[in-house]
Design a protein around this motif. Structure first.
Motif, PDB file in Angstrom:
ATOM      1  N   GLU A   1       0.883  -1.463  -0.001  1.00 17.20           N
ATOM      2  CA  GLU A   1       0.125  -0.034   0.247  1.00 17.20           C
ATOM      3  C   GLU A   1       0.862   1.349   0.156  1.00 17.20           C
ATOM      4  O   GLU A   1       0.604   2.342  -0.696  1.00 17.20           O
ATOM      5  CB  GLU A   1      -1.000  -0.035   1.221  1.00 17.20           C
ATOM      6  CG  GLU A   1      -1.886   1.141   1.387  1.00 17.20           C
ATOM      7  CD  GLU A   1      -2.914   1.247   0.224  1.00 17.20           C
ATOM      8  OE1 GLU A   1      -3.213   2.509  -0.120  1.00 17.20           O
ATOM      9  OE2 GLU A   1      -2.992   0.537  -0.500  1.00 17.20           O
ATOM     10  N   VAL A   2       2.022   1.258   0.671  1.00 16.13           N
ATOM     11  CA  VAL A   2       3.008   2.418   0.771  1.00 16.13           C
ATOM     12  C   VAL A   2       3.263   2.482  -0.553  1.00 16.13           C
ATOM     13  O   VAL A   2       3.505   3.767  -1.155  1.00 16.13           O
ATOM     14  CB  VAL A   2       3.909   2.050   1.817  1.00 16.13           C
ATOM     15  CG1 VAL A   2       5.208   3.090   1.638  1.00 16.13           C
ATOM     16  CG2 VAL A   2       3.430   2.186   3.040  1.00 16.13           C
ATOM     17  N   ALA A   3       4.018   1.563  -1.239  1.00 18.56           N
ATOM     18  CA  ALA A   3       4.507   1.545  -2.446  1.00 18.56           C
ATOM     19  C   ALA A   3       3.553   2.178  -3.574  1.00 18.56           C
ATOM     20  O   ALA A   3       3.781   3.012  -4.364  1.00 18.56           O
ATOM     21  CB  ALA A   3       4.999   0.287  -3.067  1.00 18.56           C
TER      22      ALA A   3
ATOM     23  N   PHE B   1       6.449  12.771  12.214  1.00 23.91           N
ATOM     24  CA  PHE B   1       6.897  13.453  10.943  1.00 23.91           C
ATOM     25  C   PHE B   1       7.083  12.717   9.721  1.00 23.91           C
ATOM     26  O   PHE B   1       6.664  13.091   8.644  1.00 23.91           O
ATOM     27  CB  PHE B   1       8.627  13.904  11.382  1.00 23.91           C
ATOM     28  CG  PHE B   1       9.508  14.393  10.031  1.00 23.91           C
ATOM     29  CD1 PHE B   1       9.376  15.590   9.883  1.00 23.91           C
ATOM     30  CD2 PHE B   1      10.228  13.340   9.377  1.00 23.91           C
ATOM     31  CE1 PHE B   1      10.239  15.973   8.506  1.00 23.91           C
ATOM     32  CE2 PHE B   1      10.944  13.755   8.071  1.00 23.91           C
ATOM     33  CZ  PHE B   1      10.736  15.248   7.839  1.00 23.91           C
ATOM     34  N   VAL B   2       7.418  11.397   9.993  1.00 24.14           N
ATOM     35  CA  VAL B   2       7.082  10.346   8.953  1.00 24.14           C
ATOM     36  C   VAL B   2       5.800  10.307   8.248  1.00 24.14           C
ATOM     37  O   VAL B   2       5.629  10.325   7.034  1.00 24.14           O
ATOM     38  CB  VAL B   2       7.813   9.252   9.239  1.00 24.14           C
ATOM     39  CG1 VAL B   2       7.598   7.868   7.976  1.00 24.14           C
ATOM     40  CG2 VAL B   2       9.184   9.020   9.704  1.00 24.14           C
ATOM     41  N   GLU B   3       4.967  10.206   9.072  1.00 25.62           N
ATOM     42  CA  GLU B   3       3.425  10.327   8.719  1.00 25.62           C
ATOM     43  C   GLU B   3       2.947  11.460   7.988  1.00 25.62           C
ATOM     44  O   GLU B   3       2.269  11.152   6.726  1.00 25.62           O
ATOM     45  CB  GLU B   3       2.591   9.935  10.094  1.00 25.62           C
ATOM     46  CG  GLU B   3       2.628   8.481  10.568  1.00 25.62           C
ATOM     47  CD  GLU B   3       1.553   8.289  11.596  1.00 25.62           C
ATOM     48  OE1 GLU B   3       1.126   9.294  12.296  1.00 25.62           O
ATOM     49  OE2 GLU B   3       1.252   7.168  11.973  1.00 25.62           O
TER      50      GLU B   3
ATOM     51  N   GLU C   1       2.019  14.081   2.752  1.00 26.12           N
ATOM     52  CA  GLU C   1       2.023  15.058   1.942  1.00 26.12           C
ATOM     53  C   GLU C   1       2.648  14.578   0.287  1.00 26.12           C
ATOM     54  O   GLU C   1       2.254  15.066  -0.604  1.00 26.12           O
ATOM     55  CB  GLU C   1       3.197  16.070   2.358  1.00 26.12           C
ATOM     56  CG  GLU C   1       3.857  17.077   1.681  1.00 26.12           C
ATOM     57  CD  GLU C   1       4.836  17.822   2.172  1.00 26.12           C
ATOM     58  OE1 GLU C   1       5.783  18.280   1.271  1.00 26.12           O
ATOM     59  OE2 GLU C   1       5.158  17.880   3.232  1.00 26.12           O
ATOM     60  N   VAL C   2       3.532  13.675   0.554  1.00 22.48           N
ATOM     61  CA  VAL C   2       3.893  13.264  -0.892  1.00 22.48           C
ATOM     62  C   VAL C   2       3.171  12.237  -1.606  1.00 22.48           C
ATOM     63  O   VAL C   2       2.988  12.322  -2.765  1.00 22.48           O
ATOM     64  CB  VAL C   2       5.370  12.436  -0.584  1.00 22.48           C
ATOM     65  CG1 VAL C   2       5.890  11.934  -1.893  1.00 22.48           C
ATOM     66  CG2 VAL C   2       6.465  13.369  -0.052  1.00 22.48           C
TER      67      VAL C   2
ATOM     68  N   GLN D   1      -3.853  10.069   3.386  1.00 22.64           N
ATOM     69  CA  GLN D   1      -4.126  10.898   4.407  1.00 22.64           C
ATOM     70  C   GLN D   1      -4.402  10.009   5.776  1.00 22.64           C
ATOM     71  O   GLN D   1      -3.828  10.288   6.840  1.00 22.64           O
ATOM     72  CB  GLN D   1      -5.233  11.656   4.319  1.00 22.64           C
ATOM     73  CG  GLN D   1      -5.173  12.831   3.196  1.00 22.64           C
ATOM     74  CD  GLN D   1      -3.826  13.678   3.360  1.00 22.64           C
ATOM     75  OE1 GLN D   1      -3.640  13.983   4.538  1.00 22.64           O
ATOM     76  NE2 GLN D   1      -3.221  13.836   2.549  1.00 22.64           N
ATOM     77  N   ALA D   2      -4.995   8.676   5.434  1.00 26.19           N
ATOM     78  CA  ALA D   2      -5.241   7.781   6.592  1.00 26.19           C
ATOM     79  C   ALA D   2      -3.826   7.172   7.130  1.00 26.19           C
ATOM     80  O   ALA D   2      -2.991   6.609   6.312  1.00 26.19           O
ATOM     81  CB  ALA D   2      -6.315   6.884   6.084  1.00 26.19           C
ATOM     82  N   PRO D   3      -3.493   7.390   8.328  1.00 29.17           N
ATOM     83  CA  PRO D   3      -2.183   6.654   8.800  1.00 29.17           C
ATOM     84  C   PRO D   3      -2.180   5.482   8.707  1.00 29.17           C
ATOM     85  O   PRO D   3      -3.093   4.683   9.076  1.00 29.17           O
ATOM     86  CB  PRO D   3      -2.235   7.361  10.331  1.00 29.17           C
ATOM     87  CG  PRO D   3      -3.118   8.415  10.268  1.00 29.17           C
ATOM     88  CD  PRO D   3      -4.198   8.209   9.306  1.00 29.17           C
TER      89      PRO D   3
END
Length: 543
Positions: A246-248, A446-448, A453-454, A458-460
């Motif tokens: 999901e991150v990728a 900060f990482v979240e 942003e990038v 928006q959902a952690p």
């Protein structure tokens, strides 16, 4: 007359002729944002009359490297601030031997004697603390350390200089907005150095479900580096891999998955390649960190990563393991009682055998060694307790187990970099408020926020690895309460009531152990890595 012998078996070393001798460089040395040539890098090792100024200058170097400079009958050798490229040394008579191959040193010093105290460290932590290794005459440079060898006229003169320590000093200032701006600044510089190091090569990111590798992937996506591959591994459909994917996807980065299984591990576990890696990467100092090894092997064999790719794991100097009790003591204005540091180190780092026998081994063999370097019997102010605890984690577990895992990339012909051990990033974390270390709260936020942003997501997503551990522990705790009441031991119930669950993990890597050996050592109280340590000792040191 002294005779200095120096040998390097790694093809990655560059030899350089100097006006007064020869030198060798492995890795890259950076200073003031510029990568130094081998000759310029070796010039940094020139000793000064003011040894304090020399140490300060050495501490200004950045990058991941080891350096050796030989002049006449003298030699200066240094590893970087995280010992990313280990160096080993030993003496025999009037000769000194230095190498990146610990077994070469062992052979040249004619050493066959295994150190019992060092072995106790190895059995309980998976690595040997301090400068020792499993063999008495084979020593290692610690993180941020230099070896200076000269001729005193009456024989070898050997000294060690610690030019860098990861010392934590808490600050009271709570202006997080300025601190966050500085954090982004140092990460931008680290990412810029990473891109220069890659120089157009494919960057490969082992993308777990945690925050550190997510930060690296986010930085690469933000700077739009064109050739990135992310990957995850483990048993099919594990939670960490789902979060990784999901991150990728959110960052628009290519992603692939390497399935681990008991069968996949068992197919390689008795091969010459597997044991050759175990012996070589250990440096006679620690067990091999195997979690990426099978994935890198398969990715390379399947052609999914290009030869000489730059692997960038999320290894990070930011610890989340400081005991919660020390922050509670700080808020209450209390000191940490004598012996509490020893107990905290035992519970965090010396856990490969949780049995009564393991505890006795820690008390009898390990504690006396630790007491030589750490104030174990003193009442400590919370900030000093944190400093000592973080110092141990950096120079022992991080340098010798976590960072040393990059050997798996080297083994299959790839390069690596670790931007979250950048000089300025580490300096940032040496002086942050306590609340930034408590559960890494400032860092996590900060990482979240940067990821949101990038990516626009928006959902952690949280820390999948931590969620998996907490979920397992919660299930075992419920079983403990049901079976034996509130005081039941979760660890013991994990072994007795849920052997399949307790022994399994995301990596499915118990398949690399012979079943009968696994059962025997588990019954003696050894954890997964404890089994690995025992089998290593049985194969290489006790035959």
């Amino acid at each position: 007359m002294s005779s200095i012998h120096c040998h390097f078996s790694s093809s990655r070393w560059q030899e350089c002729e100097l006006p007064d001798g020869r030198g060798h460089v492995c890795g890259s040395v950076w200073l003031d944002g510029q990568r130094l040539s081998p000759g310029s890098a070796l010039k940094q090792l020139e000793l000064a009359d003011d040894i304090g100024a020399w140490r300060q200058h050495m501490g200004e170097l950045n990058g991941f490297h080891a350096l050796v400079r030989r002049t006449g009958n003298g030699m200066v050798a240094a590893v970087d601030r995280v010992r990313s490229i280990p160096l080993f040394y030993g003496m025999r008579g009037n000769e000194c031997y230095l190498s990146d191959d610990a077994d070469w040193v062992r052979q040249r010093t004619d050493e066959t004697q295994v150190d019992d105290e060092a072995t106790a460290d190895f059995e309980l932590a998976g690595y040997v603390t301090g400068r020792d290794t499993l063999f008495r005459r084979v020593k290692q440079l610690r993180a941020g350390e230099a070896l200076i060898v000269g001729d005193s006229g009456q024989g070898l003169d050997l000294s060690l200089e610690r030019y860098y320590r990861f010392d934590y000093h808490a600050v009271a200032e709570r202006d997080d907005s300025r601190r966050l701006a500085r954090l982004e600044e140092v990460l931008d510089a680290a990412c810029d150095q990473l891109v220069k190091t890659a120089n157009g090569r494919q960057i490969v990111v082992p993308l777990s479900g945690g925050y550190d590798s997510r930060l690296i992937a986010t930085l690469l996506a933000r700077c739009q580096y064109p050739r990135v591959l992310t990957y995850a591994y483990g048993y099919r459909d594990n939670h960490e891999a789902k979060v990784s994917r999901e991150v990728a996807r959110a960052l628009g980065l290519p992603w692939t998955f390497i399935e681990y299984s008991q069968e996949a591990w068992s197919r390689v576990a008795d091969s010459k390649e597997y044991w050759r890696y175990q012996r070589w990467s250990s440096g006679w100092n620690g067990i091999a960190n195997m979690q990426d090894w099978l994935a890198v092997k398969l990715l390379t064999e399947q052609g999914k990563v290009e030869p000489g790719s730059l692997f960038v794991p999320g290894h990070c100097c930011v610890t989340g393991f400081v005991p919660p009790s020390v922050f509670e003591a700080k808020r209450a204005g209390q000191t940490m009682p004598p012996g509490e540091l020893a107990e905290a180190l035992r519970q965090r780092h010396f856990t490969l055998n949780a049995s009564d026998e393991g505890d006795a081994l820690f008390r009898e063999r390990v504690l006396p060694r630790l007491a030589l370097d750490y104030p174990l019997d003193e009442a400590l102010e919370p900030d000093e307790f944190i400093r000592q605890f973080v110092l141990f984690g950096w120079q022992e577990r991080q340098a010798k187990f976590i960072v040393n895992s990059v050997r798996s990339f080297e083994f299959f012909g790839h390069d690596w970099s670790m931007p979250l051990y950048d000089r300025d990033f580490m300096a940032f974390w040496q002086s942050v408020p306590n609340h930034w270390l408590e559960s890494r709260s400032g860092y996590v936020s900060f990482v979240e926020e940067l990821f949101a942003e990038v990516s626009g997501h928006q959902a952690p997503l949280g820390n999948a690895a931590q969620q998996s551990r907490q979920s397992l522990r919660a299930r075992l705790s419920r079983l403990a309460a049901f079976r034996r009441g509130p005081g039941a031991s979760v660890k013991r119930l994990a072994k007795r009531l849920m052997p399949g669950l307790a022994r399994g993990n995301t990596l499915a890597s118990t398949g690399r152990f012979p079943p009968e050996a696994l059962e025997r050592l588990r019954s003696q109280g050894y954890s997964h890595n404890g089994v690995a340590a025992q089998l290593f000792l049985e194969r290489f040191c006790r035959s």
